[in-house]
Design a protein around this motif. Structure first.
Motif, PDB file in Angstrom:
ATOM      1  N   ALA A  21       0.833  -1.208   0.000  1.00 16.56           N
ATOM      2  CA  ALA A  21       0.000   0.000   0.000  1.00 16.56           C
ATOM      3  C   ALA A  21       0.864   1.252   0.000  1.00 16.56           C
ATOM      4  CB  ALA A  21      -0.934  -0.015   1.211  1.00 16.56           C
ATOM      5  N   GLY A  22       1.975   1.225   0.766  1.00 19.02           N
ATOM      6  CA  GLY A  22       2.866   2.368   0.809  1.00 19.02           C
ATOM      7  C   GLY A  22       3.536   2.623  -0.520  1.00 19.02           C
ATOM      8  N   GLU A  23       3.934   1.553  -1.211  1.00 21.37           N
ATOM      9  CA  GLU A  23       4.580   1.704  -2.518  1.00 21.37           C
ATOM     10  C   GLU A  23       3.592   2.228  -3.552  1.00 21.37           C
ATOM     11  OE1 GLU A  23       8.056  -1.722  -2.206  1.00 21.37           O
ATOM     12  OE2 GLU A  23       5.987  -2.282  -2.676  1.00 21.37           O
ATOM     13  N   ILE A  24       2.342   1.804  -3.465  1.00 19.38           N
ATOM     14  CA  ILE A  24       1.327   2.318  -4.377  1.00 19.38           C
ATOM     15  C   ILE A  24       1.110   3.809  -4.153  1.00 19.38           C
ATOM     16  CG2 ILE A  24      -1.149   2.255  -4.925  1.00 19.38           C
ATOM     17  CD1 ILE A  24      -1.048  -0.753  -4.467  1.00 19.38           C
ATOM     18  N   GLU A  25       1.061   4.207  -2.897  1.00 21.36           N
ATOM     19  CA  GLU A  25       0.899   5.629  -2.577  1.00 21.36           C
ATOM     20  C   GLU A  25       2.093   6.440  -3.092  1.00 21.36           C
ATOM     21  OE1 GLU A  25       0.177   6.288   1.519  1.00 21.36           O
ATOM     22  OE2 GLU A  25      -0.019   8.464   1.323  1.00 21.36           O
TER      23      GLU A  25
END
Length: 407
Positions: A21-25
Motif C-alpha cells: 500500500a505504501g509503494e502504491i501511494e
C-alpha cells in the motif's frame, strides 16, 4: 536511484501485484509530478496493452472502480473528451464517465487511471468502503427491488409470489405450477394429458422481478413493472405470448411451433434463441436485442431479421432501425446490474424509478450529460444516487419515496 528509475520500479511491482500500500501511494505521488508526464504516458500505454492489466473484479470492486473514476475528469486543455475506457474484467467491460469539467493535471489523471489498471485489487480492497460518504446515505435508506410478482390464473384467482414459499403454487387441469427453491415459477404436465385451456398472467410490480419457466420449457426473466400473458399450454400451431415491459427470453427449440412475442404493434418471431425485449409504453421506443440465434421483428408491414449482436428499435413512427448492440448493457438487469452505455439521466432515472419503486421529478431542467458505468442492483438507492452525484452533473434530494433530480 533517481525518480525515473524509482517510478519504473514501482510500476513493475504494481503490474505484478506485488506492491505494498505504501509503494502504491508513493507511485501515485511520483506520477503526479509534472516533470514525469512523458514517462507516465509511456507507462500508461504499456499498462493498457498488457494482458496483466485485466483484473477479474467482483461487483463490489467494480462499483468502487466506477466511483473512483467519477473523480477523474477531462483536462482543461480538452474538456470535452472523457478519460479513455478502462478494461476491468475478462468480459472486457469498460467503465468511464462523462462529464464534470475540471482542471486536474493530466499526469494526475494518468496516475489515477494507472492505479486502477495495475493496483486495482489491493487499492480497492482498502478503499471500497471509504469512498465519498455522503448526506444521502446518512439520511435515507430505500432498499433495492427483489423477487416478487403476482400470478393471475385462468379462472381469475390471484397468487402472490415471493421468496417465502416453495413447492406447489396451483394446478390447472393436468398442469401443475410449482415454485422452485431458486425462485423460479415452473409449469409441467403429464405427456398424455389433454392440454389445458386458458391463459395465465404474471405481473411484476415496481421494485420486483421474477423468472418463469413456460409450459414448453422456455425460460423468461421479467424485469420490474412488467407483464407477461401466456397460455397454460401451447397449442394451435404456435407459441404466442404478450409482453408489456421488459423481459429476457431463452426460447426452447421447436421447429414445428414458432415462438412469438407480441408487444404493442411489434411481433418478434423465433424458433429457438436468446434475446431481450424492452417495451415499456412510457418510453416510446421498443428495443429487441439478439444474443444468440436469429429473430424476425415485424411492425405492421415492416420486417427485419436480426443477427446475434444486433438491436432493433421501433419508435412511434413504426419504422424499424437496426444497429450493433451492447449486449452486456441490454441484459445487465437480468444479471443483477445497472449498466449505463452513454445514457442520459432521464433514461437512468426511469430504471431507478422502476427498480426502487420511487417517483422521480426533474427540477430546473434535465442535464444533457451522458453516463457510462456499472453498479449492482442490490445496492440501496442512496449508493446509486451518490455515485451519480460525484460527477457534479446532477444532484438529488430525497423526500419520502420521491426523488428530486437537479442540475
Amino acid at each position: 536511484m533517481n525518480i525515473k528509475t524509482r517510478l519504473e520500479y514501482l510500476f513493475e511491482l504494481s503490474m505484478n501485484q506485488k506492491a505494498t500500500a505504501g509503494e502504491i501511494e508513493e507511485m501515485q505521488h511520483l506520477m503526479a509530478l509534472p516533470e514525469q508526464e512523458d514517462l507516465v504516458k509511456t507507462l500508461l500505454f504499456k499498462a493498457y496493452q498488457s494482458p496483466k492489466t485485466e483484473v477479474d473484479l467482483d461487483p463490489e470492486k467494480t462499483d468502487a472502480i466506477f466511483q473512483a473514476i467519477c473523480l477523474v475528469a477531462p483536462t482543461s486543455e480538452n474538456p470535452g473528451n472523457p478519460v479513455k475506457p478502462i478494461k476491468t474484467g475478462k468480459s472486457g467491460e469498460s467503465i468511464k464517465l462523462f462529464p464534470r469539467k475540471s482542471f486536474i493535471p493530466r499526469a494526475a489523471i494518468a496516475a489515477a487511471v494507472l492505479l486502477l489498471l495495475t493496483a486495482g485489487i489491493l487499492f480497492f480492497n482498502q478503499r471500497a468502503d471509504s469512498i465519498l460518504p455522503g448526506e444521502i446515505t446518512q439520511q435515507h435508506n430505500i432498499v433495492s427491488g427483489s423477487n416478487k410478482a403476482l400470478l393471475i390464473l385462468a379462472d381469475g384467482s390471484k397468487v402472490v409470489l415471493d421468496d417465502k414459499h416453495t413447492g406447489k403454487v396451483a394446478s390447472q387441469g393436468a398442469v401443475l405450477i410449482t415454485k422452485t427453491a431458486d425462485g423460479q415459477l415452473s409449469y409441467s404436465r403429464a405427456k398424455s394429458a389433454v392440454p389445458a385451456d386458458g391463459y395465465n398472467i404474471i405481473e411484476t410490480p415496481k421494485g420486483g422481478q421474477y423468472q418463469v419457466r413456460l409450459p414448453d420449457g422456455t425460460e423468461v426473466w421479467l424485469n420490474a413493472a412488467s407483464r407477461l400473458k401466456y397460455p397454460v399450454a401451447f397449442k394451435d400451431g404456435e407459441r404466442r405470448v404478450e409482453l408489456n415491459g421488459e423481459a429476457y427470453f431463452e426460447v426452447a427449440k421447436n421447429r414445428k411451433l414458432p415462438f412469438r412475442v407480441v408487444s404493442n404493434d411489434q411481433t418478434v418471431e423465433v424458433l429457438g434463441t436468446h434475446f431481450n425485449i424492452n417495451s415499456y409504453p412510457e418510453e416510446g421506443i421498443q428495443r429487441s436485442t439478439l444474443l444468440e440465434g436469429s429473430i424476425k421483428v415485424s411492425v405492421l408491414k415492416n420486417t427485419v431479421i436480426l443477427n446475434p449482436g444486433q438491436q432493433s428499435e421501433v419508435a412511434k413512427n413504426e419504422n424499424i432501425s437496426v444497429s450493433e448492440a451492447n449486449t452486456e448493457a441490454a441484459i445487465a438487469w437480468k444479471n443483477g446490474y445497472f449498466r449505463f452505455d452513454r445514457e442520459g439521466i432521464e433514461s437512468i432515472m426511469s430504471k431507478v424509478s422502476r427498480w426502487y419503486d420511487v417517483q422521480v421529478e426533474f427540477k430546473g431542467g434535465i442535464s444533457e450529460e451522458k453516463f457510462n458505468g456499472t453498479i449492482s442492483r442490490a445496492k440501496n438507492i442512496n449508493q446509486v444516487l451518490e455515485m451519480l452525484e460525484t460527477t457534479n452533473a446532477v444532484h438529488f434530494k430525497i423526500e419520502g419515496r420521491r426523488i428530486l433530480v437537479m442540475k
